[in-house]
Design a protein around this motif. Structure first.
Motif, PDB file in Angstrom:
ATOM      1  N   GLY A  85      15.773 -22.547 -45.143  1.00 53.59           N
ATOM      2  CA  GLY A  85      14.818 -23.136 -46.067  1.00 53.59           C
ATOM      3  C   GLY A  85      15.453 -23.975 -47.155  1.00 53.59           C
ATOM      4  N   ASN A  86      16.762 -24.254 -47.032  1.00 57.95           N
ATOM      5  CA  ASN A  86      17.457 -25.050 -48.040  1.00 57.95           C
ATOM      6  C   ASN A  86      17.469 -26.513 -47.602  1.00 57.95           C
ATOM      7  N   VAL A  87      16.372 -27.196 -47.889  1.00 55.30           N
ATOM      8  CA  VAL A  87      16.187 -28.567 -47.424  1.00 55.30           C
ATOM      9  C   VAL A  87      17.210 -29.513 -48.044  1.00 55.30           C
ATOM     10  N   ASP A  88      17.533 -29.332 -49.324  1.00 54.55           N
ATOM     11  CA  ASP A  88      18.463 -30.237 -50.003  1.00 54.55           C
ATOM     12  C   ASP A  88      19.847 -30.209 -49.347  1.00 54.55           C
ATOM     13  N   LEU A  89      20.356 -29.013 -49.051  1.00 55.86           N
ATOM     14  CA  LEU A  89      21.669 -28.919 -48.416  1.00 55.86           C
ATOM     15  C   LEU A  89      21.633 -29.467 -46.988  1.00 55.86           C
ATOM     16  N   ALA A  90      20.504 -29.290 -46.304  1.00 56.72           N
ATOM     17  CA  ALA A  90      20.373 -29.847 -44.956  1.00 56.72           C
ATOM     18  C   ALA A  90      20.427 -31.373 -45.016  1.00 56.72           C
ATOM     19  N   TYR A  91      19.726 -31.961 -45.992  1.00 60.28           N
ATOM     20  CA  TYR A  91      19.791 -33.408 -46.181  1.00 60.28           C
ATOM     21  C   TYR A  91      21.217 -33.860 -46.495  1.00 60.28           C
ATOM     22  N   LYS A  92      21.932 -33.058 -47.276  1.00 54.71           N
ATOM     23  CA  LYS A  92      23.303 -33.419 -47.637  1.00 54.71           C
ATOM     24  C   LYS A  92      24.188 -33.509 -46.394  1.00 54.71           C
ATOM     25  N   MET A  93      23.961 -32.616 -45.432  1.00 50.16           N
ATOM     26  CA  MET A  93      24.746 -32.667 -44.197  1.00 50.16           C
ATOM     27  C   MET A  93      24.498 -33.981 -43.454  1.00 50.16           C
ATOM     28  N   ILE A  94      23.239 -34.417 -43.435  1.00 49.66           N
ATOM     29  CA  ILE A  94      22.925 -35.698 -42.785  1.00 49.66           C
ATOM     30  C   ILE A  94      23.617 -36.843 -43.517  1.00 49.66           C
ATOM     31  N   SER A  95      23.578 -36.812 -44.838  1.00 52.50           N
ATOM     32  CA  SER A  95      24.232 -37.866 -45.626  1.00 52.50           C
ATOM     33  C   SER A  95      25.735 -37.864 -45.391  1.00 52.50           C
ATOM     34  N   GLN A 105      19.604 -36.871 -32.854  1.00 51.40           N
ATOM     35  CA  GLN A 105      19.532 -35.545 -33.470  1.00 51.40           C
ATOM     36  C   GLN A 105      19.337 -35.660 -34.984  1.00 51.40           C
ATOM     37  N   MET A 106      20.068 -36.600 -35.604  1.00 55.48           N
ATOM     38  CA  MET A 106      19.909 -36.807 -37.047  1.00 55.48           C
ATOM     39  C   MET A 106      18.503 -37.265 -37.383  1.00 55.48           C
ATOM     40  N   ASP A 107      17.948 -38.169 -36.580  1.00 56.72           N
ATOM     41  CA  ASP A 107      16.594 -38.665 -36.842  1.00 56.72           C
ATOM     42  C   ASP A 107      15.570 -37.542 -36.720  1.00 56.72           C
ATOM     43  N   ARG A 108      15.744 -36.678 -35.723  1.00 62.75           N
ATOM     44  CA  ARG A 108      14.811 -35.555 -35.561  1.00 62.75           C
ATOM     45  C   ARG A 108      14.893 -34.623 -36.769  1.00 62.75           C
ATOM     46  N   MET A 109      16.118 -34.310 -37.188  1.00 60.37           N
ATOM     47  CA  MET A 109      16.288 -33.401 -38.314  1.00 60.37           C
ATOM     48  C   MET A 109      15.703 -34.015 -39.584  1.00 60.37           C
ATOM     49  N   ARG A 110      15.954 -35.315 -39.764  1.00 64.27           N
ATOM     50  CA  ARG A 110      15.444 -35.979 -40.960  1.00 64.27           C
ATOM     51  C   ARG A 110      13.913 -35.928 -41.018  1.00 64.27           C
ATOM     52  N   ARG A 111      13.263 -36.108 -39.877  1.00 64.30           N
ATOM     53  CA  ARG A 111      11.800 -36.069 -39.861  1.00 64.30           C
ATOM     54  C   ARG A 111      11.288 -34.646 -40.136  1.00 64.30           C
ATOM     55  N   ARG A 112      11.971 -33.649 -39.586  1.00 66.99           N
ATOM     56  CA  ARG A 112      11.560 -32.269 -39.850  1.00 66.99           C
ATOM     57  C   ARG A 112      11.674 -31.941 -41.334  1.00 66.99           C
ATOM     58  N   LEU A 113      12.823 -32.320 -41.902  1.00 65.65           N
ATOM     59  CA  LEU A 113      13.032 -32.037 -43.321  1.00 65.65           C
ATOM     60  C   LEU A 113      12.050 -32.798 -44.186  1.00 65.65           C
ATOM     61  N   SER A 114      11.717 -34.016 -43.763  1.00 60.06           N
ATOM     62  CA  SER A 114      10.770 -34.820 -44.524  1.00 60.06           C
ATOM     63  C   SER A 114       9.402 -34.159 -44.565  1.00 60.06           C
TER      64      SER A 114
END
Length: 432
Positions: free
Chosen positions: A166-176, A315-324
């Motif tokens: 549930g840590n969306v910010d850290l998940a986004y950081k991994m994508i960045s 994979q990054m695009d899928r994760m980004r949409r989920r987090l969004s």
């Protein structure tokens, strides 16, 4: 089959290649009495590496008691000298669902300085995630990323763990972080020269890990091709079976049972939390290849570097949409609508619906060849997989076929239990 190869190969090395009397019982002898476990190895003692490998095959076949007698010898070996053997056994344990035993072995490896390395941390992280201990999974994954900051696959995997936590910010950081690595290394370039330069810059661990990833990708592609061949053969037998050909039923059984064993030993289908629906496979590579297959892409192309990079990007695009969606705000890099992402719908490149048809036909063949109770056990195992457990139509189809088998084989106790299930599931349906 691995068991046969080990037994015949050992027999040849021991000068017993002409002892053909053993061959008729090679598969029937599930206790491996030809190679008894004893302190001195016995008259037909196996080298310890082969004995442990035989134990691994027994695990995969479901003969867990005899597997343990073979594998117990592993703990007498030096951890550093036999690191690969320890790792192989741990991977087999994880594959058949004994994650706690796999963790025990990996903990042994990290307890010794010679074998305390990122490849073991990565496997431990994945085991802990399978076990539901996301904090430990996160800790070991972070250790891997710190050991190799350019490890893209592990950063994305860690991002998924953060997402599960549930840590969306850290998940986004991994994508960045991954996007920064791609820009720094020019990983989107696919020309030969850039690949050579990248390989020269890679650390020893990174090179080894990328080689392992390539090998895993090729192995999985091979398994997908093999599955397609088997399913084509099964399709050809279908009409003969409908015409009552018992020989075709036996052929179907022999070909389909290894596929069933492959299914039931896939950890992603039988999570520790039974009610958790199927979401993804255990490895990133497998999930990406299955997504490619269901999207109609040429599977062989995924073995190339360019396709591997494209899979990472998807994979990054899928994760980004989920987090969004979880943040309820649009992504900065995409204006496309946030559609609900479905989990993979294929296994070994074959649609789940084809797998279900195969299991139902396998149950019919088993019932007609005097394996009625085994057919019910097989279908119940399929029913319990999270692919079908949460799909009402599939569940009903499986239960209906199980009822038909119970009637055909006069298994009235089973029929009673199945009827009770129907009454509990559809109490207002008078036709049950």
């Amino acid at each position: 089959m691995g068991v046969v190869d080990i037994k015949r190969g050992a027999r040849f090395v021991q000068g017993r290649g002409r002892e053909y009397q053993w061959e008729d019982n090679e598969l029937v002898d599930t206790e491996d009495d030809e190679y008894p476990v004893s302190a001195d190895g016995g008259e037909n003692g196996l080298p310890i590496e082969l004995r442990i490998k035989l134990g691994q095959f027994r695990l995969l076949l479901g003969n867990e008691d005899v597997a343990k007698t073979h594998i117990d010898a592993l703990h007498t070996l030096d951890t550093a000298a036999y690191e690969d053997l320890y790792t192989d056994v741990a991977e087999t344990y994880a594959e058949v669902g004994h994650v706690e035993l796999a963790i025990d072995i990996y903990e042994q490896l990290i307890a010794h300085p010679e074998t305390n390395q990122p490849s073991v941390w990565e496997r431990l992280a994945k085991c802990y995630r399978d076990q539901g201990d996301l904090s430990k999974a996160c800790r070991f994954a972070l250790d891997v990323v710190q050991a190799d900051p350019s490890d893209i696959d592990m950063r994305l995997w860690l991002g998924e763990v953060y997402e599960d936590m549930g840590n969306v910010d850290l998940a986004y950081k991994m994508i960045s972080d991954v996007e920064e690595i791609q820009q720094a290394e020019g990983i989107r370039e696919t020309d030969r020269e850039s690949q050579i330069l990248d390989a020269r810059r890679a650390t020893a661990y990174a090179s080894r890990r990328r080689k392992n990833a390539d090998e895993e990708r090729h192995r999985y592609l091979a398994s997908m091709r093999s599955a397609e061949v088997v399913f084509k053969k099964l399709d050809l037998l279908w009409q003969r079976i409908e015409n009552g050909d018992t020989r075709a039923m036996s052929e179907y059984y022999e070909s389909a049972m290894p596929m069933y064993n492959d299914w039931r030993h896939t950890r992603a289908f039988y999570p520790s939390e039974r009610q958790r629906p199927f979401r993804r496979y255990r490895t990133v590579i497998q999930t990406n290849l299955e997504n490619d297959a269901q999207e109609g892409e040429v599977v062989e192309a995924a073995a190339s570097a360019a396709s591997g990079q494209a899979a990472v990007q998807r994979q990054m695009d899928r994760m980004r949409r989920r987090l969004s969606r979880k943040q309820s705000k649009p992504t900065s890099s995409s204006t496309e609508p946030h559609t609900q992402l479905a989990p993979p719908t294929t296994f070994r490149g074959i649609l789940f619906t084809r797998w279900l048809d195969m299991f139902l036909m396998l149950g019919k063949c088993m019932a007609h060849t005097q394996y009625g109770p085994d057919a019910l056990s097989m279908l119940d195992t399929v029913f319990q997989s999270n692919v079908f457990l949460h799909d009402t139509k599939s569940k009903r189809m499986l239960k209906l076929v199980m009822m038909a088998i119970s009637i055909h084989c006069s298994l009235y106790d089973h029929l009673y239990e199945l009827t009770r299930w129907w009454c509990g599931s559809r109490p207002n349906t008078s036709g049950v």
